[in-house]
Scaffold this motif. Structure first.
Motif, PDB file in Angstrom:
ATOM      1  N   LEU A 247      57.023  41.599  32.377  1.00  0.00           N
ATOM      2  CA  LEU A 247      57.585  40.756  33.428  1.00  0.00           C
ATOM      3  C   LEU A 247      56.630  40.754  34.608  1.00  0.00           C
ATOM      4  CD1 LEU A 247      61.349  41.871  33.380  1.00  0.00           C
ATOM      5  CD2 LEU A 247      60.420  39.699  32.543  1.00  0.00           C
ATOM      6  N   ARG A 248      56.409  39.567  35.191  1.00  0.00           N
ATOM      7  CA  ARG A 248      55.532  39.440  36.348  1.00  0.00           C
ATOM      8  C   ARG A 248      56.262  38.630  37.413  1.00  0.00           C
ATOM      9  NH1 ARG A 248      50.087  40.471  34.586  1.00  0.00           N
ATOM     10  NH2 ARG A 248      49.983  40.599  32.302  1.00  0.00           N
ATOM     11  N   LEU A 249      56.110  39.045  38.656  1.00  0.00           N
ATOM     12  CA  LEU A 249      56.745  38.353  39.771  1.00  0.00           C
ATOM     13  C   LEU A 249      55.665  37.871  40.725  1.00  0.00           C
ATOM     14  CD1 LEU A 249      59.701  37.780  40.653  1.00  0.00           C
ATOM     15  CD2 LEU A 249      59.499  39.733  42.206  1.00  0.00           C
TER      16      LEU A 249
ATOM     17  N   LEU B 227      54.473  41.982  41.488  1.00  0.00           N
ATOM     18  CA  LEU B 227      55.085  42.993  40.618  1.00  0.00           C
ATOM     19  C   LEU B 227      54.670  42.731  39.186  1.00  0.00           C
ATOM     20  CD1 LEU B 227      58.680  44.361  40.889  1.00  0.00           C
ATOM     21  CD2 LEU B 227      57.807  43.722  38.661  1.00  0.00           C
ATOM     22  N   HIS B 228      54.378  43.809  38.465  1.00  0.00           N
ATOM     23  CA  HIS B 228      54.050  43.723  37.037  1.00  0.00           C
ATOM     24  C   HIS B 228      54.742  44.878  36.328  1.00  0.00           C
ATOM     25  CE1 HIS B 228      51.184  44.597  33.540  1.00  0.00           C
ATOM     26  NE2 HIS B 228      51.873  43.507  33.216  1.00  0.00           N
TER      27      HIS B 228
ATOM     28  N   LEU C  10      59.494  34.311  38.540  1.00  0.00           N
ATOM     29  CA  LEU C  10      59.569  35.397  37.571  1.00  0.00           C
ATOM     30  C   LEU C  10      59.084  34.883  36.220  1.00  0.00           C
ATOM     31  CD1 LEU C  10      60.467  38.227  36.648  1.00  0.00           C
ATOM     32  CD2 LEU C  10      62.780  37.291  36.331  1.00  0.00           C
ATOM     33  N   GLN C  11      58.079  35.576  35.656  1.00  0.00           N
ATOM     34  CA  GLN C  11      57.500  35.173  34.373  1.00  0.00           C
ATOM     35  C   GLN C  11      57.713  36.258  33.320  1.00  0.00           C
ATOM     36  OE1 GLN C  11      53.337  34.307  34.904  1.00  0.00           O
ATOM     37  NE2 GLN C  11      53.729  32.299  35.843  1.00  0.00           N
TER      38      GLN C  11
ATOM     39  N   VAL D  98      52.314  32.938  29.113  1.00  0.00           N
ATOM     40  CA  VAL D  98      53.616  32.758  29.737  1.00  0.00           C
ATOM     41  C   VAL D  98      54.575  32.121  28.728  1.00  0.00           C
ATOM     42  CG1 VAL D  98      54.912  31.644  31.590  1.00  0.00           C
ATOM     43  CG2 VAL D  98      52.597  32.514  32.025  1.00  0.00           C
ATOM     44  N   LEU D  99      55.682  32.826  28.458  1.00  0.00           N
ATOM     45  CA  LEU D  99      56.697  32.307  27.545  1.00  0.00           C
ATOM     46  C   LEU D  99      57.818  31.596  28.294  1.00  0.00           C
ATOM     47  CD1 LEU D  99      56.961  35.413  25.189  1.00  0.00           C
ATOM     48  CD2 LEU D  99      55.643  33.330  24.823  1.00  0.00           C
ATOM     49  N   GLN D 100      58.197  32.138  29.439  1.00  0.00           N
ATOM     50  CA  GLN D 100      59.256  31.519  30.252  1.00  0.00           C
ATOM     51  C   GLN D 100      59.059  31.927  31.687  1.00  0.00           C
ATOM     52  OE1 GLN D 100      63.277  32.447  29.055  1.00  0.00           O
ATOM     53  NE2 GLN D 100      64.146  31.757  30.986  1.00  0.00           N
ATOM     54  N   GLN D 101      59.329  31.019  32.624  1.00  0.00           N
ATOM     55  CA  GLN D 101      59.322  31.385  34.023  1.00  0.00           C
ATOM     56  C   GLN D 101      60.517  30.742  34.723  1.00  0.00           C
ATOM     57  OE1 GLN D 101      55.544  30.058  35.621  1.00  0.00           O
ATOM     58  NE2 GLN D 101      56.406  28.114  36.299  1.00  0.00           N
TER      59      GLN D 101
END
Length: 511
Positions: free
Chosen positions: A457-459, A468-469, A493-494, A501-504
């Protein structure tokens, strides 16, 4: 050069078989009337879909036979003016030479009799014959044996007294050869599904109500010889449940058969049951080879199943809302297990425009290229005075994917057509984040267990800076994302796999 040309010509059709086309489409067959798709018959050049509709202002039930090609393009549909119980032919099959279709059901005329009908491959009715015996009501399932004869299960009974099943066999012209009653008791018997084994013996799976429970169910299998003699009737399960999930049966390629029905995953007295699918592989004498109860599939009711050419079993049905949000809603599902009952994958599918009205997949079948196709209906919009359901077909590859390599997403299908393409919109959803807005940590719920490599997850803030990772574990279904120290505002949020990237989604941090 000649040998190379011959090799190329041989490889071409085999390469085409390896590339399984997929589609996701809705079809408005009657220009506004409610429609549903119940089951399918697969041929080399396409798919026959058994549909039904309200065909007039008096809410008369009319069946529709719908033909599409292997790409999902509509070829033709034919609506019949027979007044049929429950919208449609209950079942139909195509003969081994793909020259004729046979259907069964119940005519809703004065006598309300079971019938068998024969049609050509364009849906023209060649004959329709009804069958009378005291208490016979409806022909529910139909199969054809190796000699071309027709076998049908017929339900009947007396309200408040009993319900039973009869198996009938006719020749290919619908002339009765024999009939055999299976069940005659105070219990009501439902959902009689047939399977014909290689030796011509006939299996019937059905369930009945239990006298000791308003909601109890007992699941049975009966075996008949090809001449209609009952060899045995066995009860495999007695359960306390509330939902009418069917009793399913299918012949196995190397002999015997597999049964499927739902069971109570909680199995506690006085607790409302959560249904999950149960599969049981039996030999031709009804002895258990293996059985699997999928305990973690709470509230996943099974509607149908099929045995694929390689001996795997594919199931389908409905699972209720996925998470804590009031926006969560029902999801259709498909799952594939090996010939030994081991789960290979499970996937969810949902309508995008009105997800709260997603219906279960009523049936699943293996397409001629090895892919899978499931049918149901989905509402395109809220109409006045009632919603307008359209036929919904989803064609996936053998792994249940519409998009290549799907692993842990839910596929949300839109009925809105993309201009100039003939395709409908598709959105893959892997997770839902809540609360949103959030004052503290953000909870991330994954809709399926994580299966991608290097998940994270990445923000990001609105300046594109990563703030954030957080690495994730494969197999996890939830994560908590700390927002401590972050200023209030809008963030992206990814969910990523190996940097892809699958979803954000947009999330808001509140001070």
């Amino acid at each position: 050069m000649k040998n190379f040309t011959i090799l190329a010509l041989w490889l071409l059709p085999n390469l085409l078989l390896l590339s399984q086309s997929t589609f996701h489409r809705t079809y408005d067959l009657t220009n506004g009337a409610s429609e549903n798709a119940y089951n399918m018959t697969i041929t080399e050049d396409g798919i026959y879909v058994n549909c039904g509709t309200w065909c007039d202002e008096d809410f008369t039930f009319c069946p529709i036979l719908f033909k599409i090609n292997n790409s999902g393009d509509s070829l033709w549909h034919r609506q019949y003016d027979h007044d049929i119980q429950d919208f449609a032919f209950f079942d139909y099959i195509i003969d081994s030479n793909e020259e004729y279709l046979y259907a069964c059901g119940r005519i809703e005329n004065e006598d309300k009799l079971p019938f068998i009908a024969k049609m050509d491959i364009w849906g023209d009715t060649l004959w329709l014959k009804t069958y009378y015996e005291e208490y016979w009501d409806a022909a529910f399932d139909i199969e054809q044996d190796q000699e071309g004869n027709l076998v049908a299960s017929v339900n009947g009974g007396s309200f408040g007294e009993f319900g039973n099943w009869t198996v009938i066999k006719t020749d290919s012209n619908g002339e009765m050869l024999w009939s055999t009653a299976i069940e005659d008791s105070v219990d009501y018997a439902y959902e009689g599904r047939l399977a014909i084994l290689n030796d011509g013996s006939i299996m019937l799976a059905f369930y009945s109500g239990l006298e000791w429970s308003n909601y109890g169910r007992a699941y049975h299998v009966a075996k008949l010889t090809s001449e209609g003699e009952v060899e045995w009737v066995r009860t495999y399960d007695e359960v306390d449940r509330s939902d009418d999930w069917p009793a399913l049966i299918a012949p196995y390629p190397d002999g015997g058969f597999v049964t499927g029905w739902a069971f109570d995953t909680i199995q506690q007295p006085f607790v409302h049951p959560d249904e999950g699918p149960l599969l049981r592989r039996l030999d031709s004498d009804g002895e258990i080879i293996w059985e699997y109860k999928y305990l973690d599939w709470r509230s996943a009711g099974i509607m149908n199943m099929t045995v694929t050419e390689n001996g795997d079993i594919v199931m389908c049905g409905l699972a209720p809302r996925a998470g804590p949000s009031s926006e969560d809603s029902d999801r259709a599902w498909m799952a594939r297990v090996s010939g030994d009952g081991e789960l290979l994958w499970k996937r969810y599918y949902q309508g995008l425009d009105l997800p709260s009205d997603t219906r279960p997949f009523n049936a699943v079948a293996e397409a001629s290229d090895g892919g899978l196709i499931a049918c149901s209906y989905v509402h395109d919009t809220y109409a006045t005075p009632i919603p307008d359901p359209d036929v919904w077909l989803v064609k996936t590859d053998a792994d249940g994917c519409i998009t290549p390599g799907c692993q842990d997403s839910i596929l949300y299908v839109s009925v809105e057509e993309i201009p100039g393409t003939g395709e409908t919109a598709l959105k893959e959803v892997f997770f839902k984040a809540y609360p949103n807005p959030a004052r503290g940590p953000i909870q991330v719920e994954f809709l399926n267990a994580i299966r991608y490599e290097e998940p994270a997850l990445r923000l990001f803030n609105l300046q594109g800076q990563q703030v954030l990772h957080q690495r994730l574990q494969r197999g996890a279904q939830s994560a908590e994302l700390s927002t401590s120290g972050l200023p209030g505002g809008l963030y992206i949020l990814q969910y990523t796999s190996a940097g892809r990237v699958l979803q954000q989604e947009k999330v808001v941090k509140v001070e």
